[in-house]
Design a protein around this motif. Structure first.
Motif, PDB file in Angstrom:
ATOM      1  N   GLY A 182       0.869  -1.041  -0.082  1.00  8.97           N
ATOM      2  CA  GLY A 182      -0.093  -0.193   0.133  1.00  8.97           C
ATOM      3  C   GLY A 182       0.825   1.410  -0.034  1.00  8.97           C
ATOM      4  N   LEU A 183       1.797   1.318   0.945  1.00 13.18           N
ATOM      5  CA  LEU A 183       2.723   2.731   1.006  1.00 13.18           C
ATOM      6  C   LEU A 183       3.479   2.673  -0.282  1.00 13.18           C
ATOM      7  CD1 LEU A 183       3.937   2.468   4.627  1.00 13.18           C
ATOM      8  CD2 LEU A 183       2.121   4.019   3.665  1.00 13.18           C
ATOM      9  N   ALA A 184       4.089   1.575  -0.804  1.00  9.46           N
ATOM     10  CA  ALA A 184       4.874   1.668  -2.330  1.00  9.46           C
ATOM     11  C   ALA A 184       3.726   2.295  -3.206  1.00  9.46           C
ATOM     12  CB  ALA A 184       5.177   0.351  -2.574  1.00  9.46           C
ATOM     13  N   THR A 185       2.543   1.828  -3.173  1.00  8.50           N
ATOM     14  CA  THR A 185       1.784   2.322  -4.398  1.00  8.50           C
ATOM     15  C   THR A 185       1.360   3.843  -4.281  1.00  8.50           C
ATOM     16  OG1 THR A 185       0.573   0.206  -4.418  1.00  8.50           O
ATOM     17  CG2 THR A 185      -0.427   1.958  -5.303  1.00  8.50           C
ATOM     18  N   ILE A 186       0.953   4.234  -2.819  1.00  8.70           N
ATOM     19  CA  ILE A 186       0.610   5.628  -2.702  1.00  8.70           C
ATOM     20  C   ILE A 186       1.810   6.414  -2.879  1.00  8.70           C
ATOM     21  CG2 ILE A 186      -0.406   7.133  -0.896  1.00  8.70           C
ATOM     22  CD1 ILE A 186      -2.202   4.708  -0.013  1.00  8.70           C
ATOM     23  N   GLY A 187       2.885   6.045  -2.246  1.00 15.83           N
ATOM     24  CA  GLY A 187       4.142   6.920  -2.600  1.00 15.83           C
ATOM     25  C   GLY A 187       4.354   7.114  -3.950  1.00 15.83           C
ATOM     26  N   SER A 188       4.510   5.863  -4.694  1.00 16.80           N
ATOM     27  CA  SER A 188       5.003   6.089  -6.150  1.00 16.80           C
ATOM     28  C   SER A 188       4.017   6.985  -6.734  1.00 16.80           C
ATOM     29  CB  SER A 188       4.895   4.570  -6.852  1.00 16.80           C
ATOM     30  OG  SER A 188       5.551   3.865  -6.188  1.00 16.80           O
ATOM     31  N   MET A 189       2.578   7.083  -6.487  1.00 10.15           N
ATOM     32  CA  MET A 189       1.833   7.936  -7.126  1.00 10.15           C
ATOM     33  C   MET A 189       1.954   9.410  -6.949  1.00 10.15           C
ATOM     34  SD  MET A 189      -1.590   6.050  -7.959  1.00 10.15           S
ATOM     35  CE  MET A 189      -2.000   4.737  -8.174  1.00 10.15           C
ATOM     36  N   LEU A 190       2.506   9.516  -5.649  1.00 10.67           N
ATOM     37  CA  LEU A 190       2.700  10.877  -5.197  1.00 10.67           C
ATOM     38  C   LEU A 190       3.922  11.465  -5.940  1.00 10.67           C
ATOM     39  CD1 LEU A 190       1.437  10.820  -1.568  1.00 10.67           C
ATOM     40  CD2 LEU A 190       0.427  11.614  -3.505  1.00 10.67           C
ATOM     41  N   LEU A 191       4.845  10.563  -6.443  1.00  9.60           N
ATOM     42  CA  LEU A 191       6.041  10.901  -6.840  1.00  9.60           C
ATOM     43  C   LEU A 191       5.911  11.624  -8.361  1.00  9.60           C
ATOM     44  CD1 LEU A 191       8.642   8.372  -5.898  1.00  9.60           C
ATOM     45  CD2 LEU A 191       8.675  10.673  -5.425  1.00  9.60           C
ATOM     46  N   ILE A 192       4.773  10.904  -8.992  1.00  8.78           N
ATOM     47  CA  ILE A 192       4.316  11.331 -10.378  1.00  8.78           C
ATOM     48  C   ILE A 192       4.390  12.803 -10.858  1.00  8.78           C
ATOM     49  CG2 ILE A 192       2.548  11.296 -12.283  1.00  8.78           C
ATOM     50  CD1 ILE A 192       1.929   8.697 -11.191  1.00  8.78           C
ATOM     51  N   PRO A 193       3.961  13.627 -10.100  1.00  8.77           N
ATOM     52  CA  PRO A 193       3.976  15.215 -10.477  1.00  8.77           C
ATOM     53  C   PRO A 193       5.460  15.784 -10.352  1.00  8.77           C
ATOM     54  CG  PRO A 193       2.489  14.919  -8.508  1.00  8.77           C
ATOM     55  CD  PRO A 193       2.810  13.713  -8.948  1.00  8.77           C
ATOM     56  N   ILE A 214       8.485  13.845 -10.891  1.00  9.56           N
ATOM     57  CA  ILE A 214       9.055  13.539 -12.061  1.00  9.56           C
ATOM     58  C   ILE A 214       8.514  14.011 -13.170  1.00  9.56           C
ATOM     59  CG2 ILE A 214      10.024  11.367 -13.141  1.00  9.56           C
ATOM     60  CD1 ILE A 214      10.374   9.973 -10.496  1.00  9.56           C
ATOM     61  N   SER A 215       7.315  14.032 -13.359  1.00 10.28           N
ATOM     62  CA  SER A 215       6.802  14.666 -14.702  1.00 10.28           C
ATOM     63  C   SER A 215       7.550  16.080 -14.870  1.00 10.28           C
ATOM     64  CB  SER A 215       5.220  14.669 -14.574  1.00 10.28           C
ATOM     65  OG  SER A 215       4.731  13.591 -14.332  1.00 10.28           O
ATOM     66  N   PHE A 251      12.395   2.988  -5.282  1.00  9.03           N
ATOM     67  CA  PHE A 251      11.452   3.550  -4.191  1.00  9.03           C
ATOM     68  C   PHE A 251      10.859   2.365  -3.656  1.00  9.03           C
ATOM     69  CE2 PHE A 251       7.531   5.253  -2.909  1.00  9.03           C
ATOM     70  CZ  PHE A 251       7.652   6.367  -2.046  1.00  9.03           C
ATOM     71  N   SER A 252       9.944   1.781  -4.310  1.00  6.73           N
ATOM     72  CA  SER A 252       9.059   0.617  -3.892  1.00  6.73           C
ATOM     73  C   SER A 252       9.939  -0.401  -3.005  1.00  6.73           C
ATOM     74  CB  SER A 252       8.186   0.076  -5.078  1.00  6.73           C
ATOM     75  OG  SER A 252       7.256   0.788  -5.546  1.00  6.73           O
ATOM     76  N   ILE A 256      10.563   1.189   0.381  1.00  9.31           N
ATOM     77  CA  ILE A 256       9.368   1.210   1.240  1.00  9.31           C
ATOM     78  C   ILE A 256       9.349  -0.168   1.890  1.00  9.31           C
ATOM     79  CG2 ILE A 256       6.784   1.758   1.315  1.00  9.31           C
ATOM     80  CD1 ILE A 256       8.386   4.191   1.066  1.00  9.31           C
ATOM     81  N   VAL A 296      -1.215  -6.713  -3.340  1.00  7.35           N
ATOM     82  CA  VAL A 296      -1.936  -5.323  -2.772  1.00  7.35           C
ATOM     83  C   VAL A 296      -1.677  -4.324  -3.741  1.00  7.35           C
ATOM     84  CG1 VAL A 296      -1.808  -3.946  -0.847  1.00  7.35           C
ATOM     85  CG2 VAL A 296      -1.988  -6.097  -0.449  1.00  7.35           C
ATOM     86  N   LEU A 346      -4.566  -2.394  -5.599  1.00 10.96           N
ATOM     87  CA  LEU A 346      -4.654  -0.954  -5.107  1.00 10.96           C
ATOM     88  C   LEU A 346      -4.544   0.181  -6.381  1.00 10.96           C
ATOM     89  CD1 LEU A 346      -5.481  -0.205  -2.320  1.00 10.96           C
ATOM     90  CD2 LEU A 346      -3.247   0.527  -1.851  1.00 10.96           C
ATOM     91  N   ILE A 354      -2.754  13.976  -9.151  1.00 10.65           N
ATOM     92  CA  ILE A 354      -1.314  13.820  -9.560  1.00 10.65           C
ATOM     93  C   ILE A 354      -1.029  14.252 -10.935  1.00 10.65           C
ATOM     94  CG2 ILE A 354      -1.031  12.094  -7.638  1.00 10.65           C
ATOM     95  CD1 ILE A 354      -1.307   9.884  -9.784  1.00 10.65           C
ATOM     96  N   VAL A 381       5.763   8.178 -16.886  1.00  5.78           N
ATOM     97  CA  VAL A 381       6.210   8.348 -15.390  1.00  5.78           C
ATOM     98  C   VAL A 381       5.454   7.331 -14.703  1.00  5.78           C
ATOM     99  CG1 VAL A 381       6.443   9.866 -13.557  1.00  5.78           C
ATOM    100  CG2 VAL A 381       6.998  10.615 -15.897  1.00  5.78           C
ATOM    101  N   LEU A 407       6.886   4.296 -12.660  1.00  8.59           N
ATOM    102  CA  LEU A 407       6.898   4.401 -11.193  1.00  8.59           C
ATOM    103  C   LEU A 407       6.332   3.382 -10.411  1.00  8.59           C
ATOM    104  CD1 LEU A 407       6.563   8.150 -10.296  1.00  8.59           C
ATOM    105  CD2 LEU A 407       8.412   6.756  -9.972  1.00  8.59           C
ATOM    106  N   LEU A 408       5.000   3.037 -10.906  1.00 11.03           N
ATOM    107  CA  LEU A 408       4.240   2.107 -10.370  1.00 11.03           C
ATOM    108  C   LEU A 408       4.552   0.555 -10.885  1.00 11.03           C
ATOM    109  CD1 LEU A 408       2.114   2.370  -8.184  1.00 11.03           C
ATOM    110  CD2 LEU A 408       2.111   4.379  -9.902  1.00 11.03           C
TER     111      LEU A 408
END
Lengths: 124, 254
Positions: free
Chosen positions: A100-111, A113-114, B118-119, B122, B174, B178, B190, B200, B204-205
């Motif tokens: 979960g944290l990996a997913t949400i964290g990665s999403m927040l990194l998008i802006p 890196i874009s 990053f993943s 974490i 997960v 998710l 975002i 990107v 990232l994902l």
């Protein structure tokens, strides 16, 4: 004919995943490194090349390709129905937090890196 | 008698049955979306219905492959399996402009490297925080946070126990589930509305199924860009995590 379109995708898929598997062997990784991405690149290169030459795919061939891409969302829906959702919910705190944290964290990194991407573009 | 014939039809016409079922799911999902005036959410609803059905089926059968573990719906395993998924993903590249790819090429590579690192970090931090001390366990769980393929590949390469490997797969699942659910919700926040951001996002994902589902539910036009980078992610993860990743973790916790 429409089947030509389906065949072109098949050709790209085999060529791309062949290279992906070869790359995997060379890097000592079991399996396929980016085969689908390479296949997509082939399709982009072929279609852009033909268009630049002023000879794009015939309408029916294009229809064949578009037919397959129109099946993309239904295929994704079928894919979602065969996921191991129970495992996702029963993996406990470790699985849930790690994933979960990996997913949400990665999403927040998008802006972030874009932004690197767009600032580079404006420099050119 | 009637039930027998129906079962026979579904098992011998598996793929056709699956097409019919998906059409029905999508019809219901788009009707709901229409009824609440959110037409664009149709595919998101369809994916969520699929996930709910997969959950119910998984509880009922105890299997790992959702609805396709029920004999009547085995065809969904073919329609939603890796072969047709990849075939359809490749086809979406038709219509992509080469300039758009070139424009986002470098940033795509950066996002891939950052995404895997990053993943992994974490996942490793969570493992340490929850009491794992063995570098092999920490690395394997971190690998699971990369994708549910990198987890078991890393775990078996390093000789992790099957419980830890199972945890790493669960962490990856997960992430993938998710990603499908929250992408359409968070997309506007975002800035996921252009080809560069989609590349990107894919980098990232990285979870192929999560990215495929998430982008389909957000904006089908972005699918090829996200899918293109995402397909390199698992390969990069299986390359870097058991080698560089493990060395770093061992240096810290060994």
């Amino acid at each position: 004919m429409e089947i030509y379109g389906l065949g072109i995708i098949a050709f790209c898929m085999f060529a791309g995943t062949f290279i992906g598997n070869l790359l995997g062997e060379l890097l000592g990784v079991k399996g396929d490194v980016g085969g689908v991405g390479i296949a997509m690149l082939f399709l982009v290169l072929i279609s852009n090349y033909l268009e630049a030459k002023g000879k794009p795919f015939p309408e029916k061939t294009a229809k064949g390709i578009e037919f397959v891409s129109s099946l993309y969302i239904p295929i994704v829906v079928a894919m979602s129905s065969i996921q191991n959702v129970v495992a996702a919910f029963s993996g406990g705190a470790v699985a849930f937090l790690a994933g979960g944290l990996a997913t949400i964290g990665s999403m927040l990194l998008i802006p972030l890196i874009s932004k690197i991407g767009t600032s580079q573009e404006s420099k050119k | 008698m009637v039930a027998n014939i129906i079962t026979k039809l579904f098992t011998s016409y598996g793929l056709v049955g699956a097409i019919g079922i998906v059409a029905l799911i999508m019809f219901i999902a788009y009707s709901i979306a229409d009824a609440i005036g959110q037409k664009r959410m149709g595919s998101a609803f369809a994916i969520i219905i699929g996930l709910i059905l997969a959950y119910i089926a998984g509880k009922y059968t105890g299997g790992e492959k959702g609805l396709s573990d029920i004999k009547l719906f085995a065809g969904l395993g073919l329609l939603g399996g890796g072969m047709l998924r990849d075939y359809a993903i490749i086809s979406t590249a038709y219509g992509v402009k080469l300039e758009n790819l070139k424009k986002a090429g470098l940033v795509g590579v950066i996002s891939l490297l950052v995404g895997v690192a990053f993943s992994f970090v974490i996942g490793a931090i969570v493992a340490v925080a929850l009491g794992f001390k063995n570098p092999v366990d920490i690395t394997t769980i971190g690998a699971g946070a990369v994708t549910f393929i990198v987890g078991p590949v890393t775990g078996s390469a390093l000789g992790a126990s099957s419980e830890v490997i199972a945890l790493s797969i669960a962490a990856g699942v997960v992430k993938s589930v998710l990603t499908m659910i929250i992408t359409p919700i968070i997309a506007s926040v975002i800035g996921l509305n252009n080809p560069t951001a989609a590349m990107v996002y894919g980098g990232l994902l990285g979870t192929t199924s999560g990215v495929a589902g998430g982008l389909a539910a957000t904006d089908p036009k972005l699918v090829p860009y996200g899918a293109m980078t995402a397909t390199f992610y698992t390969g990069l993860g299986t390359l870097l995590v058991p080698s560089v990743g493990f060395l770093i973790i061992r240096a810290i916790f060994g």
